[in-house]
Design a protein around this motif. Structure first.
Motif, PDB file in Angstrom:
ATOM      1  N   GLU A  81       0.810  -1.216   0.000  1.00 34.68           N
ATOM      2  CA  GLU A  81       0.000   0.000   0.000  1.00 34.68           C
ATOM      3  C   GLU A  81       0.846   1.271   0.000  1.00 34.68           C
ATOM      4  O   GLU A  81       0.322   2.366  -0.188  1.00 34.68           O
ATOM      5  CB  GLU A  81      -0.910   0.010   1.238  1.00 34.68           C
ATOM      6  N   VAL A 249       0.960   1.970  -7.189  1.00 37.68           N
ATOM      7  CA  VAL A 249      -0.231   2.721  -6.798  1.00 37.68           C
ATOM      8  C   VAL A 249      -0.186   2.886  -5.287  1.00 37.68           C
ATOM      9  O   VAL A 249      -0.185   1.888  -4.549  1.00 37.68           O
ATOM     10  CB  VAL A 249      -1.531   2.002  -7.200  1.00 37.68           C
ATOM     11  N   LEU A 251      -2.096   3.363  -2.296  1.00 37.66           N
ATOM     12  CA  LEU A 251      -3.527   3.214  -2.000  1.00 37.66           C
ATOM     13  C   LEU A 251      -3.997   4.246  -0.987  1.00 37.66           C
ATOM     14  O   LEU A 251      -3.429   4.380   0.096  1.00 37.66           O
ATOM     15  CB  LEU A 251      -3.805   1.806  -1.471  1.00 37.66           C
ATOM     16  N   ARG A 259      -1.993  -1.666 -10.846  1.00 32.93           N
ATOM     17  CA  ARG A 259      -1.267  -0.533 -11.410  1.00 32.93           C
ATOM     18  C   ARG A 259      -1.530  -0.356 -12.906  1.00 32.93           C
ATOM     19  O   ARG A 259      -1.568   0.775 -13.397  1.00 32.93           O
ATOM     20  CB  ARG A 259       0.223  -0.691 -11.141  1.00 32.93           C
ATOM     21  N   ALA A 262      -4.938   1.264 -13.355  1.00 36.92           N
ATOM     22  CA  ALA A 262      -4.844   2.684 -12.991  1.00 36.92           C
ATOM     23  C   ALA A 262      -4.135   3.477 -14.082  1.00 36.92           C
ATOM     24  O   ALA A 262      -4.554   4.592 -14.436  1.00 36.92           O
ATOM     25  CB  ALA A 262      -4.111   2.827 -11.665  1.00 36.92           C
ATOM     26  N   ASP A 320      -9.170   4.847  -6.433  1.00 41.54           N
ATOM     27  CA  ASP A 320      -8.426   3.594  -6.664  1.00 41.54           C
ATOM     28  C   ASP A 320      -9.357   2.475  -7.088  1.00 41.54           C
ATOM     29  O   ASP A 320      -9.206   1.324  -6.660  1.00 41.54           O
ATOM     30  CB  ASP A 320      -7.632   3.194  -5.408  1.00 41.54           C
TER      31      ASP A 320
END
Length: 355
Positions: A81, A249, A251, A259, A262, A320
């Motif tokens: 994270e 990413v 979070l 990822r 995203a 997210d």
């Protein structure tokens, strides 16, 4: 052999074990012990052939004395994270393992070791792949503490206490190790470039070691794609922009999406309405983070189609939740297990703008 659940295959003489990824579980703990037992008692007349690819850091949890599997689960979750690059995560993981950082090789009693590595890390450092169970070398505890402090990482208290109390390693054995990288992101991009050329499309290979926040990396790719489409530099269309590496990413919300999803949602927003591009971004192992897709497809209509499906693409990116947005427009790229892992693969096909 240890692999993630659902990735095993029937073998005649090789034992296949499955465990959890990216957060370890008890099956991984048992697999780590099985590998340690397999190399124990070997000597200089023995040969260990180690086939290593990404994922081993999670698949082979082996908590050192004073830590538990729960501690390692919390450690992995916190690292995942954090948005830290894979090189940093694996350097940290090596200090909380009885198997990684070359320790499995040290347990092999002087046996010769041949490492054949499928690299999923930018730069192809063999010791960073799966945190290097059979590749000698690991950072000192003080170096890891400095990494954690420099990035402001919030790791479990039990792990931090263990790190502070951990004595530095003494002189480690020097096992007889030969290491070869047999597949990598660079090779995948080279193969894609050759295929593009054969189809009459100019390949533009950016790099095989791109890192950074997925949504920000997408904006850079969007700018370069627009440059090629509108100015014809460095190559006139048709051209395909290729890149690899591992984005991250950080979070902030509990949405769904890895990822590559995203990256794609950010790219779709940056190039919304442009008819001249089509893009694929995917993790080559078939799993984008913890979801069931490898990645996603997008083009200039993706953002508008997401809105038509009742979702806000920008809000989905900020929450997210790129997976849900792209699923709503059938944009997910689903491959299932691919049998390899050379990290992320991105291709943006650029045509000539109309008008």
């Amino acid at each position: 052999m240890v692999t993630r659940y659902g990735y095993g295959a029937p073998c005649h003489t090789i034992r296949v074990m499955e465990a959890a990824h990216p957060v370890p579980d008890a099956a991984g703990l048992a697999a780590a012990q099985a590998l340690k037992s397999a190399v124990s008692g070997l000597g200089p007349d023995d040969l260990v052939i180690a086939l290593i690819c990404g994922g081993g850091s999670s698949l082979l949890p082996d908590p050192p004395e004073g830590l538990t599997l729960t501690d390692l689960q919390e450690l992995n979750a916190a690292l995942l994270e954090s948005g830290a690059p894979i090189s940093v995560m694996n350097a940290i993981r090596k200090r909380f393992s009885g198997i990684n950082g070359g320790r499995l090789a040290e347990l092999a009693g002087g046996a010769r070791i041949c490492n054949l590595i499928v690299s999923d890390v930018p730069g192809d450092d063999p010791g960073a792949v799966a945190s290097g169970p059979t590749v000698p070398g690991r950072p000192a505890a003080a170096e890891v503490a400095a990494l954690i402090e420099a990035r402001g990482l919030a790791l479990p208290q039990a792990c931090m206490d263990h790190l502070r109390q951990q004595p530095e390693d003494g002189a480690a054995p020097h096992p007889d190790v030969t290491t070869r990288i047999i597949a990598s992101a660079a090779q995948s991009l080279e193969a894609a470039a050759c295929r593009a050329s054969a189809e009459g499309v100019t390949p533009w290979v950016l790099s095989d070691r791109i890192e950074g926040e997925a949504r920000e990396v997408a904006l850079v790719h969007a700018a370069l794609a627009r440059q090629a489409a509108t100015a014809g530099t460095p190559y006139p269309a048709p051209v395909v922009l290729l890149s690899g590496g591992e984005t991250t990413v950080t979070l902030r919300h509990r949405g769904k999406g890895g990822r590559n999803s995203a990256f794609q949602l950010s790219l779709a927003l940056a190039l919304e309405g442009e008819p001249w591009f089509h893009a694929l971004a995917a993790d080559t192992d078939g799993i984008d983070g913890s979801e069931d897709n490898a990645g996603a497809w997008v083009d200039g209509t993706t953002a508008a189609r997401i809105r038509a499906a009742g979702l806000d693409p920008l809000q989905s990116l900020q929450r997210d939740d790129s997976y849900s947005a792209l699923k709503a427009v059938n944009g997910l790229f689903m491959t299932g297990p691919t049998g390899t892992n050379v990290n992320d693969f991105r291709a943006i096909l650029i045509g000539t703008p109309r008008g």
